[in-house]
Motif scaffolding. Structure first.
Motif, short mmCIF file in Angstrom:
data_model
loop_
_atom_site.label_atom_id
_atom_site.label_comp_id
_atom_site.label_asym_id
_atom_site.label_seq_id
_atom_site.Cartn_x
_atom_site.Cartn_y
_atom_site.Cartn_z
N SER A 1 3.18 11.67 6.39
CA SER A 1 3.06 10.44 7.15
C SER A 1 1.84 9.64 6.71
CB SER A 1 2.96 10.77 8.65
OG SER A 1 2.77 9.59 9.41
N GLY A 2 0.73 10.35 6.48
CA GLY A 2 -0.48 9.68 6.03
C GLY A 2 -0.33 9.04 4.66
N VAL A 3 0.34 9.74 3.75
CA VAL A 3 0.58 9.20 2.41
C VAL A 3 1.44 7.94 2.48
CG1 VAL A 3 1.73 9.64 0.20
CG2 VAL A 3 0.26 11.40 1.21
N LEU A 4 2.51 7.98 3.28
CA LEU A 4 3.39 6.80 3.42
C LEU A 4 2.61 5.62 3.99
CD1 LEU A 4 6.65 8.46 4.84
CD2 LEU A 4 6.24 7.65 2.51
N TRP A 5 1.78 5.91 5.01
CA TRP A 5 1.00 4.83 5.60
C TRP A 5 0.00 4.25 4.61
CZ3 TRP A 5 -4.00 3.47 6.33
CH2 TRP A 5 -4.26 2.45 7.24
N ALA A 6 -0.64 5.12 3.84
CA ALA A 6 -1.64 4.66 2.87
C ALA A 6 -1.01 3.78 1.80
CB ALA A 6 -2.34 5.86 2.24
N ILE A 7 0.16 4.18 1.30
CA ILE A 7 0.85 3.37 0.29
C ILE A 7 1.24 2.03 0.87
CG2 ILE A 7 2.91 3.22 -1.16
CD1 ILE A 7 2.81 6.27 -1.41
N ALA A 8 1.76 2.06 2.12
CA ALA A 8 2.14 0.82 2.78
C ALA A 8 0.94 -0.11 2.93
CB ALA A 8 2.75 1.12 4.15
N THR A 9 -0.21 0.44 3.30
CA THR A 9 -1.40 -0.39 3.49
C THR A 9 -1.92 -0.94 2.16
OG1 THR A 9 -1.99 0.90 5.45
CG2 THR A 9 -3.73 -0.44 4.47
N CYS A 10 -1.81 -0.16 1.10
CA CYS A 10 -2.18 -0.69 -0.23
C CYS A 10 -1.29 -1.88 -0.58
CB CYS A 10 -2.05 0.41 -1.28
SG CYS A 10 -3.33 1.69 -1.18
N CYS A 11 0.00 -1.77 -0.25
CA CYS A 11 0.91 -2.90 -0.48
C CYS A 11 0.50 -4.10 0.37
CB CYS A 11 2.34 -2.50 -0.16
SG CYS A 11 3.09 -1.34 -1.32
N TRP A 12 0.02 -3.82 1.58
CA TRP A 12 -0.45 -4.90 2.46
C TRP A 12 -1.67 -5.59 1.86
CZ3 TRP A 12 -0.98 -4.04 8.47
CH2 TRP A 12 -1.10 -5.28 9.10
N PHE A 13 -2.58 -4.80 1.31
CA PHE A 13 -3.75 -5.38 0.64
C PHE A 13 -3.31 -6.33 -0.48
CE2 PHE A 13 -7.89 -3.28 1.73
CZ PHE A 13 -7.44 -2.58 2.83
N ILE A 14 -2.33 -5.89 -1.24
CA ILE A 14 -1.82 -6.73 -2.34
C ILE A 14 -1.17 -7.99 -1.80
CG2 ILE A 14 -0.15 -6.83 -4.24
CD1 ILE A 14 -0.58 -3.79 -4.58
N ALA A 15 -0.40 -7.85 -0.71
CA ALA A 15 0.25 -9.00 -0.09
C ALA A 15 -0.80 -9.98 0.46
CB ALA A 15 1.18 -8.55 1.02
N ASN A 16 -1.87 -9.46 1.05
CA ASN A 16 -2.95 -10.33 1.54
C ASN A 16 -3.53 -11.16 0.41
OD1 ASN A 16 -2.73 -9.47 4.16
ND2 ASN A 16 -4.52 -8.15 4.11
N HIS A 17 -3.69 -10.52 -0.76
CA HIS A 17 -4.26 -11.22 -1.91
C HIS A 17 -3.30 -12.28 -2.45
CE1 HIS A 17 -6.59 -11.88 -5.57
NE2 HIS A 17 -5.48 -11.71 -6.26
N SER A 18 -2.02 -11.94 -2.49
CA SER A 18 -1.04 -12.85 -3.10
C SER A 18 -0.58 -13.95 -2.16
CB SER A 18 0.18 -12.05 -3.58
OG SER A 18 -0.19 -11.08 -4.54
N LEU A 19 -0.50 -13.67 -0.86
CA LEU A 19 0.05 -14.62 0.08
C LEU A 19 -0.99 -15.20 1.03
CD1 LEU A 19 3.28 -12.68 1.18
CD2 LEU A 19 3.10 -14.49 -0.54
#
Length: 295
Positions: free
Chosen positions: A221-239
């Motif tokens: 669960s922690g790994v899935l959340w961490a990957i999702a949050t990394c994607c969120w960081f990328i989305a914050n940068h791009s959008l």
């Protein structure tokens, strides 16, 4: 494809992955006894920190800003209530409620420049307002508190980025790439969860309730959340956060509801199915309005 078009594509793709993983990351834990959740949170946060360590090494160890840890501390505080929420009101409803307040706090702080951040503009502000509004039309006290804390988690990072453009700031020259802050952010999460767990051990007179069968599911669960949050960081940068927040915080509720319907049978009956379909239509409308406000 233009540079702006590439950024948008990366941002929306990252947002989609984040929505899917955020809506699914508690699924591995659903069928296991996690007790009061304190031990589980520590396992989950340990997994999160390990993912951050890998990402940090891949990025060749960008500068560590301690202030960025504050967002992780805020998130870990909100996360303490997650297990009681899931146990009492269910996975789907819990994510819908805290996702709603997560959305409004994160969106509004970015859009209007709360907490010392720069207010963010979008080409089509009316669509952005409509999208954010539709994304939070759902409404249990722990979930509300968690949502507000979750919504504040990126504030320190955005603050650092905004003030990096000012020569008189201690953050002058700081990176504009959100993923460079992931290690500090996740370190704040792990540090805070460790403090809470140690305090819990003291309160339990060194007899904490441990659940070995939840270790592997909690780690996953922690790994899935961490990957999702990394994607969120990328989305914050791009959008930008003013666009990514309503999309990423509203979508997981529907994904979790699908798990609740088809796997865990939390939602049953024609009336409830129709309400879920209505909720999906509202969420989809909000997501599309928010997405088009950037174009």
């Amino acid at each position: 494809m233009t540079s702006n078009g590439t950024d948008l594509a990366i941002g929306y793709l990252s947002s989609s992955v984040a929505v899917l993983l955020f809506g699914s990351n508690f699924v591995p834990l659903k069928k296991y006894d996690t007790g009061d959740g304190m031990f589980l949170q520590w396992v989950l946060c340990a997994a999160i920190w390990l993912v951050a360590l890998v990402v940090n090494l891949i990025l060749r160890c960008p500068k560590f800003w301690p202030f960025a840890m504050l967002g992780g501390c805020i998130w870990a505080t909100g996360n303490v209530a997650v297990v009681p929420i899931i146990k009492t009101i269910g996975l789907g409803l819990g994510i819908l409620i805290w996702g709603s307040f997560n959305a409004i706090t994160g969106w509004a702080s970015s859009r209007f420049g709360w907490f010392g951040m720069d207010a963010e503009e979008v080409p089509k502000p009316l669509l952005n307002y409509i999208g954010a509004g539709l994304s939070i039309v759902r409404g249990c006290s722990l979930a509300v508190i968690s949502g507000i804390l979750y919504g504040s988690t990126f504030v320190p990072i955005i603050y650092i980025k905004d003030h990096s453009k000012r020569n008189d700031s201690i953050y002058a020259g700081a990176s504009q790439y959100d993923l460079d802050y992931v290690f500090a952010h996740f370190s704040g999460i792990f540090l805070t969860s460790t403090v809470y767990f140690l305090a819990y051990c003291v309160a339990m007179k060194n007899s904490p309730k441990l659940y070995p069968e939840a270790v592997l599911p909690g780690f996953l669960s922690g790994v899935l959340w961490a990957i999702a949050t990394c994607c969120w960081f990328i989305a914050n940068h791009s959008l930008s956060a003013v666009v990514s927040f309503p999309i990423i915080t509203s979508g997981p509720g529907f994904i979790a509801a699908l798990w609740g319907v088809f796997i865990f049978k939390e939602i049953q009956g024609l009336r409830n199915y129709l309400l879920m379909i209505l909720a999906f239509c509202i969420i989809l409308s909000g997501t599309l309005c928010t997405a088009f406000s950037k174009i």
